[in-house]
Design a protein around this motif. Sequence first.
Motif, PDB file in Angstrom:
ATOM      1  N   ASN A  45       0.829  -1.203   0.000  1.00  0.00           N
ATOM      2  CA  ASN A  45       0.000   0.000   0.000  1.00  0.00           C
ATOM      3  C   ASN A  45       0.864   1.254   0.000  1.00  0.00           C
ATOM      4  O   ASN A  45       0.815   2.064   0.919  1.00  0.00           O
ATOM      5  N   ARG A  46       1.659   1.418  -1.037  1.00  0.00           N
ATOM      6  CA  ARG A  46       2.530   2.584  -1.170  1.00  0.00           C
ATOM      7  C   ARG A  46       2.197   3.307  -2.465  1.00  0.00           C
ATOM      8  O   ARG A  46       2.117   2.700  -3.537  1.00  0.00           O
ATOM      9  N   ILE A  50       5.347   3.388 -11.496  1.00  0.00           N
ATOM     10  CA  ILE A  50       6.077   2.286 -12.121  1.00  0.00           C
ATOM     11  C   ILE A  50       6.062   2.493 -13.623  1.00  0.00           C
ATOM     12  O   ILE A  50       5.014   2.801 -14.203  1.00  0.00           O
ATOM     13  N   GLU A  51       7.224   2.324 -14.247  1.00  0.00           N
ATOM     14  CA  GLU A  51       7.314   2.362 -15.706  1.00  0.00           C
ATOM     15  C   GLU A  51       8.103   1.153 -16.186  1.00  0.00           C
ATOM     16  O   GLU A  51       9.149   0.827 -15.623  1.00  0.00           O
ATOM     17  N   SER A  65       2.214   3.161 -14.626  1.00  0.00           N
ATOM     18  CA  SER A  65       1.149   3.031 -13.641  1.00  0.00           C
ATOM     19  C   SER A  65       1.472   3.933 -12.460  1.00  0.00           C
ATOM     20  O   SER A  65       2.617   3.981 -12.008  1.00  0.00           O
ATOM     21  N   TYR A  66       0.468   4.633 -11.955  1.00  0.00           N
ATOM     22  CA  TYR A  66       0.635   5.503 -10.797  1.00  0.00           C
ATOM     23  C   TYR A  66      -0.525   5.217  -9.856  1.00  0.00           C
ATOM     24  O   TYR A  66      -1.678   5.482 -10.186  1.00  0.00           O
ATOM     25  N   SER A  67      -0.219   4.633  -8.692  1.00  0.00           N
ATOM     26  CA  SER A  67      -1.294   4.216  -7.791  1.00  0.00           C
ATOM     27  C   SER A  67      -0.730   3.916  -6.412  1.00  0.00           C
ATOM     28  O   SER A  67       0.480   3.776  -6.242  1.00  0.00           O
ATOM     29  N   TYR A  92      11.100   2.676 -10.899  1.00  0.00           N
ATOM     30  CA  TYR A  92      10.195   2.715  -9.750  1.00  0.00           C
ATOM     31  C   TYR A  92      10.466   3.980  -8.957  1.00  0.00           C
ATOM     32  O   TYR A  92      11.619   4.278  -8.643  1.00  0.00           O
ATOM     33  N   LYS A  93       9.405   4.724  -8.632  1.00  0.00           N
ATOM     34  CA  LYS A  93       9.555   5.925  -7.812  1.00  0.00           C
ATOM     35  C   LYS A  93       8.537   5.889  -6.685  1.00  0.00           C
ATOM     36  O   LYS A  93       7.338   5.760  -6.927  1.00  0.00           O
ATOM     37  N   ASP A  94       9.037   6.006  -5.464  1.00  0.00           N
ATOM     38  CA  ASP A  94       8.159   6.065  -4.304  1.00  0.00           C
ATOM     39  C   ASP A  94       7.612   7.480  -4.148  1.00  0.00           C
ATOM     40  O   ASP A  94       8.346   8.446  -4.255  1.00  0.00           O
ATOM     41  N   ASN A  95       6.302   7.585  -3.907  1.00  0.00           N
ATOM     42  CA  ASN A  95       5.653   8.872  -3.657  1.00  0.00           C
ATOM     43  C   ASN A  95       4.804   8.810  -2.392  1.00  0.00           C
ATOM     44  O   ASN A  95       3.816   9.508  -2.272  1.00  0.00           O
ATOM     45  N   SER A  96       5.188   7.937  -1.460  1.00  0.00           N
ATOM     46  CA  SER A  96       4.330   7.656  -0.303  1.00  0.00           C
ATOM     47  C   SER A  96       4.685   8.468   0.935  1.00  0.00           C
ATOM     48  O   SER A  96       4.509   8.002   2.045  1.00  0.00           O
ATOM     49  N   GLY A  97       5.153   9.674   0.741  1.00  0.00           N
ATOM     50  CA  GLY A  97       5.504  10.506   1.890  1.00  0.00           C
ATOM     51  C   GLY A  97       4.282  10.852   2.718  1.00  0.00           C
ATOM     52  O   GLY A  97       3.210  11.135   2.188  1.00  0.00           O
ATOM     53  N   GLY A  98       4.435  10.788   4.001  1.00  0.00           N
ATOM     54  CA  GLY A  98       3.345  11.141   4.902  1.00  0.00           C
ATOM     55  C   GLY A  98       3.307  12.636   5.136  1.00  0.00           C
ATOM     56  O   GLY A  98       4.089  13.406   4.587  1.00  0.00           O
ATOM     57  N   GLY A  99       2.413  13.051   5.966  1.00  0.00           N
ATOM     58  CA  GLY A  99       2.300  14.461   6.304  1.00  0.00           C
ATOM     59  C   GLY A  99       3.477  14.910   7.150  1.00  0.00           C
ATOM     60  O   GLY A  99       4.311  14.111   7.592  1.00  0.00           O
ATOM     61  N   VAL A 100       3.536  16.187   7.404  1.00  0.00           N
ATOM     62  CA  VAL A 100       4.613  16.768   8.197  1.00  0.00           C
ATOM     63  C   VAL A 100       4.611  16.137   9.587  1.00  0.00           C
ATOM     64  O   VAL A 100       3.565  16.020  10.226  1.00  0.00           O
ATOM     65  N   GLY A 101       5.775  15.703  10.020  1.00  0.00           N
ATOM     66  CA  GLY A 101       5.923  15.114  11.345  1.00  0.00           C
ATOM     67  C   GLY A 101       5.612  13.629  11.418  1.00  0.00           C
ATOM     68  O   GLY A 101       5.801  13.005  12.453  1.00  0.00           O
ATOM     69  N   ILE A 102       5.118  13.049  10.314  1.00  0.00           N
ATOM     70  CA  ILE A 102       4.840  11.614  10.301  1.00  0.00           C
ATOM     71  C   ILE A 102       6.076  10.901   9.769  1.00  0.00           C
ATOM     72  O   ILE A 102       6.532  11.187   8.653  1.00  0.00           O
ATOM     73  N   PRO A 103       6.653   9.988  10.549  1.00  0.00           N
ATOM     74  CA  PRO A 103       7.880   9.312  10.100  1.00  0.00           C
ATOM     75  C   PRO A 103       7.599   8.372   8.923  1.00  0.00           C
ATOM     76  O   PRO A 103       6.513   7.812   8.799  1.00  0.00           O
ATOM     77  N   PHE A 104       8.597   8.240   8.074  1.00  0.00           N
ATOM     78  CA  PHE A 104       8.508   7.337   6.921  1.00  0.00           C
ATOM     79  C   PHE A 104       8.869   5.928   7.381  1.00  0.00           C
ATOM     80  O   PHE A 104       9.894   5.732   8.030  1.00  0.00           O
ATOM     81  N   ASN A 105       8.042   4.963   7.061  1.00  0.00           N
ATOM     82  CA  ASN A 105       8.326   3.565   7.389  1.00  0.00           C
ATOM     83  C   ASN A 105       8.993   2.899   6.194  1.00  0.00           C
ATOM     84  O   ASN A 105       8.358   2.727   5.146  1.00  0.00           O
ATOM     85  N   PRO A 106      10.280   2.542   6.315  1.00  0.00           N
ATOM     86  CA  PRO A 106      10.991   1.883   5.205  1.00  0.00           C
ATOM     87  C   PRO A 106      10.326   0.562   4.804  1.00  0.00           C
ATOM     88  O   PRO A 106       9.665  -0.090   5.614  1.00  0.00           O
TER      89      PRO A 106
END
Length: 141
Positions: A45-46, A50-51, A65-67, A92-106
């Motif tokens: 769920n990220r 993808i190309e 695909s972008y989803s 592949y490009k990740d675009n799953s950044g959370g809001g400000v102050g929300i840590p990114f889960n690798p």
Amino acid sequence: MIKKRLLAIITLVCLTISCSSDDDPRDNYPQNKDITFSITSSDDNRLSEIEYTIEGDGVNILEASYSESHLPNAKSYLSQSIPYSTSLGIHYKDNSGGGVGIPFNPYVIKLEIKVDSKVVAEKETTINESGTVEFLNFIFY
């Protein structure tokens, strides 16, 4: 002196005759190949992009695909005509950044390219921050 020159000429002629010219690898192309691209992830769920590309002389395929729900993802191209020096690629490009102050889960992704059911290129890597871009390529020679 004449014997040395004659011996040198004979040696050179023998070497030239005995060295066969290698077959030009381009002579074996185009070839029909079954190509499969795939991406798997430890977190499906990220939001990501993808190309898949197939680029060569007379072939230019780009599938995108972008989803946030397209993982795992796979795409096959059966009996694809492949000219010499054709490049296969996954972007592949990740675009799953959370809001400000929300840590990114690798999370971990695995990119894979198969030709005729044989893995010809693969890469597994950890995505540690939003915006990370990963590539995987293979070229037919």
